[in-house]
Scaffold this motif. Sequence first.
Motif, PDB file in Angstrom:
ATOM      1  N   TYR A 150    -133.967 -34.173 -23.388  1.00  0.00           N
ATOM      2  CA  TYR A 150    -133.421 -34.078 -24.747  1.00  0.00           C
ATOM      3  C   TYR A 150    -132.919 -32.659 -25.046  1.00  0.00           C
ATOM      4  N   MET A 151    -133.560 -31.648 -24.454  1.00  0.00           N
ATOM      5  CA  MET A 151    -133.050 -30.284 -24.606  1.00  0.00           C
ATOM      6  C   MET A 151    -131.678 -30.160 -23.950  1.00  0.00           C
ATOM      7  N   SER A 152    -131.509 -30.794 -22.786  1.00  0.00           N
ATOM      8  CA  SER A 152    -130.205 -30.784 -22.119  1.00  0.00           C
ATOM      9  C   SER A 152    -129.143 -31.437 -22.997  1.00  0.00           C
ATOM     10  N   GLU A 153    -129.530 -32.542 -23.635  1.00  0.00           N
ATOM     11  CA  GLU A 153    -128.601 -33.231 -24.526  1.00  0.00           C
ATOM     12  C   GLU A 153    -128.243 -32.368 -25.724  1.00  0.00           C
ATOM     13  N   LEU A 154    -129.251 -31.675 -26.272  1.00  0.00           N
ATOM     14  CA  LEU A 154    -129.004 -30.818 -27.431  1.00  0.00           C
ATOM     15  C   LEU A 154    -128.073 -29.661 -27.069  1.00  0.00           C
ATOM     16  N   LEU A 155    -128.326 -29.018 -25.932  1.00  0.00           N
ATOM     17  CA  LEU A 155    -127.471 -27.910 -25.503  1.00  0.00           C
ATOM     18  C   LEU A 155    -126.049 -28.389 -25.223  1.00  0.00           C
ATOM     19  N   TRP A 156    -125.929 -29.604 -24.719  1.00  0.00           N
ATOM     20  CA  TRP A 156    -124.621 -30.148 -24.383  1.00  0.00           C
ATOM     21  C   TRP A 156    -123.717 -30.260 -25.619  1.00  0.00           C
ATOM     22  N   GLN A 157    -124.303 -30.513 -26.765  1.00  0.00           N
ATOM     23  CA  GLN A 157    -123.502 -30.676 -27.982  1.00  0.00           C
ATOM     24  C   GLN A 157    -123.958 -29.720 -29.079  1.00  0.00           C
ATOM     25  N   LEU A 158    -124.352 -28.500 -28.666  1.00  0.00           N
ATOM     26  CA  LEU A 158    -124.979 -27.584 -29.618  1.00  0.00           C
ATOM     27  C   LEU A 158    -123.985 -26.821 -30.475  1.00  0.00           C
ATOM     28  N   ALA A 159    -122.751 -27.237 -30.514  1.00  0.00           N
ATOM     29  CA  ALA A 159    -121.793 -26.573 -31.394  1.00  0.00           C
ATOM     30  C   ALA A 159    -122.174 -26.798 -32.857  1.00  0.00           C
ATOM     31  N   PHE A 160    -123.049 -27.760 -33.153  1.00  0.00           N
ATOM     32  CA  PHE A 160    -123.373 -28.088 -34.540  1.00  0.00           C
ATOM     33  C   PHE A 160    -124.857 -27.694 -34.827  1.00  0.00           C
ATOM     34  N   ARG A 161    -124.997 -27.185 -35.994  1.00  0.00           N
ATOM     35  CA  ARG A 161    -126.327 -27.046 -36.568  1.00  0.00           C
ATOM     36  C   ARG A 161    -126.624 -28.181 -37.504  1.00  0.00           C
ATOM     37  N   ASP A 196    -106.148 -33.698 -29.864  1.00  0.00           N
ATOM     38  CA  ASP A 196    -106.831 -34.935 -29.479  1.00  0.00           C
ATOM     39  C   ASP A 196    -107.572 -35.576 -30.647  1.00  0.00           C
ATOM     40  N   THR A 197    -107.023 -35.496 -31.827  1.00  0.00           N
ATOM     41  CA  THR A 197    -107.751 -35.978 -33.008  1.00  0.00           C
ATOM     42  C   THR A 197    -108.014 -37.473 -32.950  1.00  0.00           C
ATOM     43  N   ALA A 198    -107.176 -38.212 -32.222  1.00  0.00           N
ATOM     44  CA  ALA A 198    -107.360 -39.659 -32.170  1.00  0.00           C
ATOM     45  C   ALA A 198    -108.475 -40.066 -31.221  1.00  0.00           C
ATOM     46  N   LYS A 199    -108.879 -39.159 -30.317  1.00  0.00           N
ATOM     47  CA  LYS A 199    -109.915 -39.480 -29.352  1.00  0.00           C
ATOM     48  C   LYS A 199    -111.297 -39.392 -29.982  1.00  0.00           C
ATOM     49  N   LYS A 200    -112.225 -40.122 -29.402  1.00  0.00           N
ATOM     50  CA  LYS A 200    -113.596 -40.101 -29.875  1.00  0.00           C
ATOM     51  C   LYS A 200    -114.434 -39.171 -29.003  1.00  0.00           C
ATOM     52  N   PHE A 201    -115.474 -38.629 -29.615  1.00  0.00           N
ATOM     53  CA  PHE A 201    -116.418 -37.844 -28.842  1.00  0.00           C
ATOM     54  C   PHE A 201    -117.174 -38.767 -27.889  1.00  0.00           C
ATOM     55  N   ILE A 202    -117.431 -38.266 -26.686  1.00  0.00           N
ATOM     56  CA  ILE A 202    -118.225 -39.011 -25.712  1.00  0.00           C
ATOM     57  C   ILE A 202    -119.668 -38.554 -25.843  1.00  0.00           C
ATOM     58  N   THR A 203    -120.587 -39.479 -25.986  1.00  0.00           N
ATOM     59  CA  THR A 203    -121.995 -39.109 -26.154  1.00  0.00           C
ATOM     60  C   THR A 203    -122.613 -38.726 -24.819  1.00  0.00           C
ATOM     61  N   PHE A 204    -123.693 -37.980 -24.893  1.00  0.00           N
ATOM     62  CA  PHE A 204    -124.431 -37.564 -23.701  1.00  0.00           C
ATOM     63  C   PHE A 204    -124.914 -38.784 -22.925  1.00  0.00           C
ATOM     64  N   ASP A 205    -125.446 -39.773 -23.631  1.00  0.00           N
ATOM     65  CA  ASP A 205    -125.948 -40.984 -22.971  1.00  0.00           C
ATOM     66  C   ASP A 205    -124.836 -41.723 -22.247  1.00  0.00           C
ATOM     67  N   GLU A 206    -123.624 -41.725 -22.826  1.00  0.00           N
ATOM     68  CA  GLU A 206    -122.499 -42.387 -22.173  1.00  0.00           C
ATOM     69  C   GLU A 206    -122.121 -41.701 -20.863  1.00  0.00           C
ATOM     70  N   ILE A 207    -122.148 -40.377 -20.864  1.00  0.00           N
ATOM     71  CA  ILE A 207    -121.825 -39.639 -19.646  1.00  0.00           C
ATOM     72  C   ILE A 207    -122.883 -39.885 -18.574  1.00  0.00           C
ATOM     73  N   VAL A 208    -124.164 -39.834 -18.956  1.00  0.00           N
ATOM     74  CA  VAL A 208    -125.246 -40.079 -18.005  1.00  0.00           C
ATOM     75  C   VAL A 208    -125.137 -41.498 -17.437  1.00  0.00           C
TER      76      VAL A 208
END
Length: 549
Positions: A315-326, A32-44
């Motif tokens: 904001y903690m929920s948002e961070l955990l949602w995309q926490l694959a990155f440091r 899925d390299t052509a797809k964009k990441f969906i942000t937490f705010d967009e999902i909410v």
Amino acid sequence: MSVIFQTVKLCLNRKSYNTSYCKYLFFRNQSDTAKKFITFDEIVAQRKAEARRSLVVQVNSESSFSELYGYCSKYATINDVHHYKNSNDEHFMLIEFNTEDNMKEVLNACSAHQKDIDVMAVKSPFLWFRAAPGEKQKFAASNKTLAITNGTAQVEDDVLFEELFNCETVSQQIQLLYDRTKLNDMDIRLRYMVARQLEVVTNSLYANISIQPFGSSVNGFGKMGCDLDLVLTNTVTQEMMEPSRRLVFQERKYEGGRSPWQRHMELVASLLELRIPGASRVTRILNARVPIVKFSHEISDLECDLCYNNMSGVYMSELLWQLAFRLLLDRAGKEDIRITEENLNCTFLRDLNKLPPDSYGQCDDDLQTLLYNFFEFYAQFNFQEKAISINEGVALRKPNGQPLYIVNPLEPALNVSRNVSYEECERLKTEVRNAAWHLESILDGKKTEDWGLLGLLERRSTRDLKKLLRVGNTHRLVSVKDLFADDGTPEESNSKLQKIVKTDKEIEESVKEMREEVKEVKEPKERRLKFKNTQVAKEVYRIRRNKFL
């Protein structure tokens, strides 16, 4: 246990802590390299928009669909209808209309109040569909069908365990368990509908009220039946404070010793009791650092916690949602700045599309290896001296003597596990060691009754029994120094070891005593405890046997 498996989704247990994506359990696959990441705010925003154009209607049964659909579709366009049942075996249908205006048109044209002297009229997105007066109405035939039937039903233990047993690998078991227990679309929709219901009622009292789910309901770690955490915010935006506008609302200033937010939450609790259909068992916990109102929502079958302005939780929920990155903290821009009312800095990169491609990649390990490495890592972790930091990705020195120290990602000075006792920490260490040994023991490929995840999971039917039969674990925790004399010599070790370790005969006697104790348990007073089946009886025996070993 399912939370541990879902951490694999976010690759918290990464090999050597390098930044990578797991190739399983994630919405973006390697192709899925052509797809964009969906942000937490967009999902909410998407879920909130769905809730604003939806209604939940109680019906007689799922066969009421045709009549309900025909009745409502005369006034507005319907996208989908979802069916579910609550624990009282009552039937409901969630109707999603094409637009919010469509939903309002249906409410204006179709809805009514019942005349009851003990009921004050209230408008809410939760309704019921009563029988038509006179002859049954006929509606035009439609090829529309229910999008889902019984959408919140949880998989039965027996079915789930059989499916897990029939898997070929532990990795397949992990994937299956995640798929069968994660929050589904219907459950997520209901959670946003509850938030919307509270928002509609409180909007009549406050300006710019917003109520939003956070926690496990939105961060990707939730499972079917988990509690619903809600936050109420009353934000005065810059537009509302426009200095060019000369007419300004009169407002009541607060006077008194107690926190104004405690008083407001007390009012919200009263609204829940008096004005929210489906809300029951309202409990006020107002003296906590973050005042909370707990309640049950019977229509949606959810246990809810409502707090005020706790945006750090969001904001903690948002961070955990995309926490694959440091890398999220280092690469944050001006548009990512978030400061809470308590001046807590919750700034980190929100748009993952801004990350360079070389900063992330696919993980080569399968799920079984990741899970085993997780247990092995914490089985060897020095809990006595080290703290866990998911921001740093390395063990840090503990700043105090608390049994378990996990650094809060957004408030590094706080320990998110400060309520864990020494006994619970010792139990955690024992369980992760046992889990690592169990997974290592199945590498020979032989299938037994408790192979793979089956040896790590417990059935829902036995959880209450565990609470009933639980005894302290302290007698199982043997210190090495107890086996030696005071001067360090092992002269008295045999006698002390004999006092600690039970013989087979003593174990049999203990189990016999346990059986007699279980026989005498009465609930109510005249009725003896009976087991539902032999499986439950065996589970009771296993639990108590393990306690005595």
